[in-house]
Design an enzyme around this catalytic site. Structure first.
Site, mmCIF file in Angstrom:
data_model
loop_
_atom_site.group_PDB
_atom_site.id
_atom_site.type_symbol
_atom_site.label_atom_id
_atom_site.label_comp_id
_atom_site.label_asym_id
_atom_site.label_seq_id
_atom_site.Cartn_x
_atom_site.Cartn_y
_atom_site.Cartn_z
ATOM 1 N N LYS A 75 0.850 -1.203 0.000
ATOM 2 C CA LYS A 75 0.000 0.000 0.000
ATOM 3 C C LYS A 75 0.880 1.244 0.000
ATOM 4 O O LYS A 75 1.698 1.440 0.897
ATOM 5 C CB LYS A 75 -0.914 -0.012 1.225
ATOM 6 N N ASP A 80 -2.569 10.387 4.048
ATOM 7 C CA ASP A 80 -3.984 10.028 4.132
ATOM 8 C C ASP A 80 -4.735 11.008 5.026
ATOM 9 O O ASP A 80 -4.667 10.935 6.243
ATOM 10 C CB ASP A 80 -4.130 8.607 4.676
ATOM 11 N N LYS A 87 -10.027 12.493 8.801
ATOM 12 C CA LYS A 87 -9.565 11.978 10.084
ATOM 13 C C LYS A 87 -9.723 13.039 11.170
ATOM 14 O O LYS A 87 -9.443 14.211 10.950
ATOM 15 C CB LYS A 87 -8.096 11.556 9.984
ATOM 16 N N ASP A 97 1.587 6.176 5.835
ATOM 17 C CA ASP A 97 0.625 5.281 5.207
ATOM 18 C C ASP A 97 1.160 4.631 3.934
ATOM 19 O O ASP A 97 0.436 3.889 3.276
ATOM 20 C CB ASP A 97 -0.681 6.035 4.921
ATOM 21 N N ASP A 156 -12.171 6.994 4.062
ATOM 22 C CA ASP A 156 -10.955 6.721 4.825
ATOM 23 C C ASP A 156 -10.583 5.234 4.778
ATOM 24 O O ASP A 156 -9.570 4.836 5.332
ATOM 25 C CB ASP A 156 -11.123 7.177 6.282
ATOM 26 N N GLU A 158 -9.523 3.773 2.150
ATOM 27 C CA GLU A 158 -9.006 3.910 0.784
ATOM 28 C C GLU A 158 -7.874 2.940 0.480
ATOM 29 O O GLU A 158 -7.673 2.557 -0.677
ATOM 30 C CB GLU A 158 -8.534 5.345 0.533
ATOM 31 N N ARG A 160 -7.529 -0.225 1.104
ATOM 32 C CA ARG A 160 -8.016 -1.496 0.559
ATOM 33 C C ARG A 160 -8.473 -1.331 -0.895
ATOM 34 O O ARG A 160 -8.478 -2.297 -1.649
ATOM 35 C CB ARG A 160 -9.149 -2.034 1.439
#
Length: 306
Positions: A75, A80, A87, A97, A156, A158, A160
């Site tokens: 990933k 993020d 968030k 991230d 959030d 995102e 996956r």
């Protein structure tokens, strides 16, 4: 985050590939659109930094035709914000991230240095998840590389999404013997394990045991959580093939893993490593939180012990 952008990740990968005589292909926005990686495009839509899809291949010296192939997906969300589901805490740490991407690319570099006798393919879907007038929104239904439709419940969730396109691309085009994905995917895994170990998801008992043993040997520990069919309902959608978030405050790491499993085409040797709690840590080596490189040694040790 404005230094380690998707474009910079791609540039570093090319530099590593040239130094280690590896194959490397970087796909830009036109390529990503052509390949219909709609999930990666959706996550990237709110950012002024273009996405990149990075593909690096290691082949040991000599005849490799009979060697097993291990594929890695990392990933690569360079920052993020959470998107429109912004968030509310911890955003200052969201430069981490892309740790899954860093671990995957670092592992391939180390594997090449050691000239291990395995074929290794690495995929990194890289993007920022930011906010803009063009951002994807909750209730969107978005296509994907494998043709499935996804209902967006939470922007959030995102990571996956970009992993889904990466896994689908990898399995469809290369059909590797084993697939490992690494991601700072959920706060749920952190709530479960803290900073002591990563969460391991696989239905392959032998793969699970080998990964755990490899981690125990070098201090990058993993512990399994279930992928039971009972959790399938967490990703069921009334208007799309699947949804990207259960909407429940429980079993978040498991439902995220079930979402990824949907895009593996029932691959018999796939494992998902949720490493959210172990990649960006406090310890005696620095005054502030910093990267641990969790996964680099783990993947390498796993291959050495095959």
């Amino acid at each position: 985050p404005r230094v380690m952008t998707p474009e910079r990740i791609a540039e570093i990968t090319v530099e590593v590939a040239q130094t280690h005589d590896l194959e490397c292909t970087v796909y830009g926005m036109d390529d990503i659109r052509r390949m219909k990686m709609e999930l990666l495009l959706a996550v990237n839509a709110g950012s002024d930094l273009e996405a990149r899809f990075v593909h690096m291949v290691y082949r040991p010296e000599g005849d490799t035709s009979g060697l097993p192939e291990v594929a890695l997906v990392g990933k690569g969300i360079t920052f993020d914000t959470g998107g429109l589901n912004i968030k509310t805490a911890g955003m200052v740490h969201m430069k981490c991230d892309m740790a899954g991407a860093g671990s995957v690319l670092g592992a391939v570099q180390l594997i090449a240095d050691l000239n291990l006798p395995y074929r290794v393919t690495a995929i990194v879907p890289a993007s920022e998840n930011s906010i803009d007038a063009l951002s994807f929104v909750p209730s969107d239904v978005i296509g994907s590389y494998n043709g499935a439709s996804i209902e967006i419940i939470d922007t959030d969730a995102e990571g996956r999404l970009v992993l889904a396109d990466g896994l689908s691309y990898l399995i469809k085009n290369f059909n590797p013997d084993t697939v490992l994905d690494l991601a700072t995917l959920t706060g749920s895994s952190v709530a479960t394990f803290g900073n002591e170990c990563g969460a391991l998801f696989t239905t392959n008992k032998e793969l699970s045991e080998k990964l755990q043993q490899s981690g125990d040997q070098i201090g990058e520990r993993l512990w399994p959580l279930p992928l039971w069919d009972a959790y399938k309902t967490d990703i069921e959608s009334e208007i799309a093939d699947v949804k990207n978030y259960s909407g429940k405050p429980v079993a978040g790491a498991i439902s995220a893993a079930k979402f990824l499993e949907y895009f593996t085409n029932e691959h018999k040797s796939w494992a998902h490593l949720d490493i959210a709690g172990v990649t960006f840590v406090d310890n005696e080596f620095a005054k502030t939180k910093h990267a641990s490189a969790f996964g680099v040694h783990l993947i390498t040790n796993y291959l050495e012990n095959l």
